[in-house]
Design an enzyme around this catalytic site. Structure first.
Site, PDB file in Angstrom:
ATOM      1  N   ARG A 176      28.974  43.338  51.437  1.00 36.80           N
ATOM      2  CA  ARG A 176      29.564  43.429  50.123  1.00 36.80           C
ATOM      3  C   ARG A 176      29.434  44.866  49.621  1.00 36.80           C
ATOM      4  NH1 ARG A 176      32.441  38.715  49.371  1.00 36.80           N
ATOM      5  NH2 ARG A 176      31.127  36.886  49.563  1.00 36.80           N
ATOM      6  N   THR A 177      30.074  45.127  48.484  1.00 36.11           N
ATOM      7  CA  THR A 177      29.938  46.442  47.868  1.00 36.11           C
ATOM      8  C   THR A 177      28.532  46.582  47.312  1.00 36.11           C
ATOM      9  OG1 THR A 177      32.272  46.445  47.264  1.00 36.11           O
ATOM     10  CG2 THR A 177      30.845  47.989  46.114  1.00 36.11           C
ATOM     11  N   LEU A 178      27.800  47.548  47.810  1.00 40.20           N
ATOM     12  CA  LEU A 178      26.424  47.749  47.382  1.00 40.20           C
ATOM     13  C   LEU A 178      26.307  48.845  46.332  1.00 40.20           C
ATOM     14  CD1 LEU A 178      24.622  47.528  50.842  1.00 40.20           C
ATOM     15  CD2 LEU A 178      25.028  45.725  49.181  1.00 40.20           C
ATOM     16  N   SER A 179      27.284  49.718  46.245  1.00 35.39           N
ATOM     17  CA  SER A 179      27.251  50.777  45.244  1.00 35.39           C
ATOM     18  C   SER A 179      28.671  51.286  45.045  1.00 35.39           C
ATOM     19  CB  SER A 179      26.334  51.927  45.682  1.00 35.39           C
ATOM     20  OG  SER A 179      26.802  52.485  46.886  1.00 35.39           O
TER      21      SER A 179
ATOM     22  N   TRP B  17      32.634  46.348  39.901  1.00 30.52           N
ATOM     23  CA  TRP B  17      31.608  47.251  39.388  1.00 30.52           C
ATOM     24  C   TRP B  17      32.135  48.028  38.168  1.00 30.52           C
ATOM     25  CZ3 TRP B  17      27.587  46.882  43.128  1.00 30.52           C
ATOM     26  CH2 TRP B  17      26.378  47.433  42.717  1.00 30.52           C
TER      27      TRP B  17
END
Length: 309
Positions: free
Chosen positions: A90-93, A197
């Site tokens: 997944r998108t971590l940052s 995000w």
């Protein structure tokens, strides 16, 4: 002579024997010249046995198994035989990000502002991106956080507005409707451990009422007369609350002066901000986006600032 005696005295017929045929050919040992022969259990006339199979290891894929094929587009890390062996991530940052978005209510409308900087980590990579969106004639929003996720949201909202207008029933999305929809979208993505995000500020003027709402990447949502995201929540929000505590009903000009003052302070103090920004104003006349605008900053006293070396 009795029948039994006649049968027993008859000589038994011998079973004919087949003549032996030529021997079956034995496959030659699978080995290179000068190498030792493989054990019989590994010999086969139908396949070639590799050294790695002899040792119990798995043979490696061909050299170009994951590489480009002639006449086809090569996508590194794309679908292929080894793609199913990679972990699902997944998108971590976030990657390219935007910093603060400010919003203030005033008598007869709402004003929001955001700078035009897209930061790649600490690099000021993009200096002309817009983080404000005019949804329709009553609603606007601004987003901080990952810019790619903001573009994704923008595409969905634009299509929603088109679909709504095609109905031709005289209704359109109000600021509260967009705010409520975003709370569901953000919480849904958060529950899938794959959040968008972003922190979004929604403003608008609908049916004679001003609206200013907040939604973050976890789905946390609320309404307030002043809002700020990012670093502005620490620097600009106290200033805006102080002004509204002294005068709850600001005029349009006073609200704009307050926003510009806060944007200038963020430019001085926030390393991810920029002096080029946009302002969106929602009134009974509609939504108007102004910009790019430029702040006039003065760095003459910069050499006096110490203690941060």
């Amino acid at each position: 002579m009795a029948p039994d005696t006649a049968l027993s005295s008859r000589p038994a017929q011998a079973t004919p024997k087949m003549a032996p045929g030529p021997p079956r050919p034995v496959p030659p040992p699978l080995r290179r010249p000068g190498a030792a022969a493989l054990p019989p259990r590994l010999r086969s006339a139908h396949r070639t046995v590799t050294k790695m199979e002899v040792g119990g290891a798995r043979a490696p894929p061909p050299f170009w198994a994951e590489g480009p094929a002639p006449g086809q587009t090569y996508i590194p890390g794309g679908p292929g035989p080894a793609a199913s062996l990679l972990p699902f991530t997944r998108t971590l940052s976030p990657m390219v990000t935007g910093t603060s978005v400010l919003g203030v209510k005033f008598a007869g409308g709402v004003i929001i502002a955001a700078d035009m900087m897209g930061s790649y980590g600490s690099l000021a990579r993009f200096r002309g991106i817009s983080r404000l969106l005019k949804v329709n004639d009553t609603t606007m929003l601004g987003a901080s956080g990952d810019y790619a996720d903001f573009q994704y949201l923008k595409q969905i909202i634009d299509q929603m507005v088109i679909d709504e207008e095609l109905l031709g029933d005289g209704h359109n999305y109000s600021p509260k409707a967009i705010h409520s929809w975003l709370t569901r979208v953000m919480y849904n993505r958060r529950s899938k451990i794959n959040p968008l995000w972003n922190t979004v500020v929604i403003g608008g003027y609908y049916n004679g009422e001003s609206f200013l709402g907040y939604v973050d990447m976890l789905g946390v949502a609320f309404e307030a007369p002043t809002l700020a995201t990012g670093y502005g929540a620490y620097l600009a929000q106290p200033l805006m609350r102080d002004v509204l505590a002294k005068k709850p009903n600001l005029t349009k000009e006073e609200a704009r002066d307050l926003i510009e003052r806060c944007m200038k302070i963020l430019y001085y103090r926030d390393a991810r901000s920029f002096n080029r920004y946009e302002i969106a104003i929602a009134t009974e006349k509609g939504v108007e986006v102004e910009g790019p605008l430029t702040l006039e900053a003065n760095w003459d006293i910069a050499h006096l600032v110490s203690g941060f070396e």
